[in-house]
Design a protein around this motif. Structure first.
Motif, PDB file in Angstrom:
ATOM      1  N   ALA A 146      15.199   9.014   4.838  1.00  0.00           N
ATOM      2  CA  ALA A 146      14.921   9.560   6.166  1.00  0.00           C
ATOM      3  C   ALA A 146      15.744   8.837   7.233  1.00  0.00           C
ATOM      4  N   LYS A 147      15.864   7.519   7.123  1.00  0.00           N
ATOM      5  CA  LYS A 147      16.698   6.768   8.062  1.00  0.00           C
ATOM      6  C   LYS A 147      18.154   7.189   7.947  1.00  0.00           C
ATOM      7  N   THR A 198       0.806  -1.216   0.000  1.00  0.00           N
ATOM      8  CA  THR A 198       0.000   0.000   0.000  1.00  0.00           C
ATOM      9  C   THR A 198       0.842   1.270   0.000  1.00  0.00           C
ATOM     10  N   ASN A 199       2.084   1.182   0.472  1.00  0.00           N
ATOM     11  CA  ASN A 199       2.933   2.384   0.527  1.00  0.00           C
ATOM     12  C   ASN A 199       4.328   2.114  -0.030  1.00  0.00           C
ATOM     13  N   ARG A 200       4.441   1.155  -0.953  1.00  0.00           N
ATOM     14  CA  ARG A 200       5.741   0.761  -1.493  1.00  0.00           C
ATOM     15  C   ARG A 200       6.482   1.925  -2.142  1.00  0.00           C
ATOM     16  N   ARG A 201       5.748   2.874  -2.713  1.00  0.00           N
ATOM     17  CA  ARG A 201       6.410   3.997  -3.393  1.00  0.00           C
ATOM     18  C   ARG A 201       7.134   4.916  -2.413  1.00  0.00           C
ATOM     19  N   TRP A 202       6.909   4.737  -1.118  1.00  0.00           N
ATOM     20  CA  TRP A 202       7.580   5.544  -0.098  1.00  0.00           C
ATOM     21  C   TRP A 202       8.833   4.871   0.441  1.00  0.00           C
ATOM     22  N   GLU A 203       9.183   3.706  -0.082  1.00  0.00           N
ATOM     23  CA  GLU A 203      10.301   2.934   0.465  1.00  0.00           C
ATOM     24  C   GLU A 203      11.626   3.686   0.349  1.00  0.00           C
TER      25      GLU A 203
END
Length: 399
Positions: free
Chosen positions: A211-212, A200-205
């Motif tokens: 960010a990490k 559902t949020n793979r494009r934010w990987e």
């Protein structure tokens, strides 16, 4: 950082400060120090060229998926590594935020004129006892205040303090507005364990990885106190970066073959205590293992060192302890081929180094090789394929 404890990112030489085997940026309000890798002291590469090369290595090694076009175009500009990475993060996050923020159902409690969801009986007959016109409701609603976006907002707020380019500042300000519904959480209290990257949020990987990189600093071997000040350190040990870069490109080079690449694997022990129930001691962690059908056929150890600078040295400047280490790997992992891999430089000649040595009292073979990082990642892939694939066939035939 310039003392005798820790990792000595900087070393005080009284009249000057030397940078050790780390690259990146140390920034504080009003000033910053950028450390770039210099493979060859005789090279006349300018900072922009070296920075471009470093951005490409970070992209491959950390799996940031920045893409050649945008990342390298920005690296060629007169901006520091920190400026480049902040801009890349801001551009990508803004593009995804405009497409729509990921939302999740969050539990809410409100006093409403009409029932929504479930009635909170206890709260209704206590807090609302004198307000019969209000119903204590419990319901779930879709909100963007998710653990993932809390991480993103914390990163935006932190980077805004260090962005120097006006356009980058403007984009970060726009992101602060778009993330207004997301809670502000201190960096030391971020819900890392609650973040889930799924379909559902793979494009934010990739954004989460960036960010990490900024907030967790997992690659750094320095201690960081978030309460010490408003500075930021973004440092990478070149030994680790070189190893990860080579491993990632080796996977690409061997894609489609029957060979697989494994980083920091093996974990076999050198010794076992004598007696009943003897415990294993001295665990090994080879940098890269090349396997075929689960069997180790080659061990590669990457070394960010300049060898061969003295043409009169018959050992090419290779450390004897490194040779002992590779002989131990050949014995422990029962493979016929082990390799020490170094970055290429002008003192080694125009062609990449590839020298073989037979081990005494055995059939194993040690190779001393170099890869030309200046040539670019596709050229490195081809070099690695030439170093690994033919050797594994030879080793298999000998075995």
């Amino acid at each position: 950082m310039a003392n005798r404890s820790g990792t000595n990112i900087l070393v005080d030489r009284y009249t000057e400060i030397w940078a050790q085997q780390a690259v990146g940026v140390i920034a504080a309000p009003g000033c910053s120090l950028e450390i770039l890798p210099k493979i060859d002291a005789t090279s006349d590469d300018n900072d922009e060229t070296i920075r471009t090369r470093l951005v490409s290595m970070l992209d491959i090694a950390l799996g940031l998926k920045l893409g050649d076009g945008q990342a390298l175009a920005m690296a060629r500009q007169n901006e520091t590594l920190l400026d480049i990475l902040i801009r890349l993060f801001a551009d990508r996050l803004l593009a995804e935020a405009r497409r729509g923020l990921p939302r999740a159902y969050m539990a809410q409690e409100e006093n409403l004129a009409a029932l929504r969801g479930r009635l909170d009986v206890i709260r209704q007959f206590t807090h609302n006892a004198v307000r019969p016109d209000r119903l204590a409701c419990r319901f779930d609603t879709l909100l963007p205040d998710t653990p993932l976006l809390r991480v993103m907002k914390a990163c935006v707020l932190m980077l805004r303090r260090h962005a120097r380019v006006l356009e980058t500042q403007r984009r970060l300000d726009e992101l602060r507005f778009l993330l207004a519904e997301v809670s502000d959480v201190p960096v030391n209290a971020l819900p890392w364990a609650q973040v889930r990257i799924d379909r559902t949020n793979r494009r934010w990987e990739t954004l989460y990885g960036l960010a990490k990189l900024f907030l967790k600093r997992e690659w750094q071997r320095t201690n960081h106190d978030a309460k010490a000040g408003q500075g930021i350190t973004l440092l990478f040990a070149m030994n680790d970066l070189f190893e990860a870069y080579i491993a990632a490109l080796a996977r690409r080079a061997l894609l489609g073959s029957d060979l697989t690449v494994h980083s920091q694997g093996g974990l076999r022990y050198c010794l076992m205590e004598e007696g009943d129930g003897g415990k294993e001691r001295f665990q090994t962690t080879p940098d890269i293992l090349i396997k075929r059908n689960g069997q180790v056929v080659m061990v590669i150890d990457t070394k960010w060192k300049l060898i061969g600078r003295n043409p009169e040295d018959k050992k090419r400047g290779v450390s004897q302890s490194d040779v002992y280490q590779m002989m131990a790997y050949a014995r422990l992992y029962q493979c016929g081929e082990v390799m020490l891999l170094y970055p290429h430089h002008a003192s080694l000649g125009s062609e990449a180094l590839d020298a073989g040595y037979g081990m005494m009292e055995g059939d194993e073979r040690l190779r001393i090789a170099s890869v030309d990082l200046v040539a670019g990642k596709r050229a490195v892939e081809q070099q690695l394929e030439g170093l690994i694939a033919p050797s594994t066939v030879t080793s298999m035939a000998v075995a």
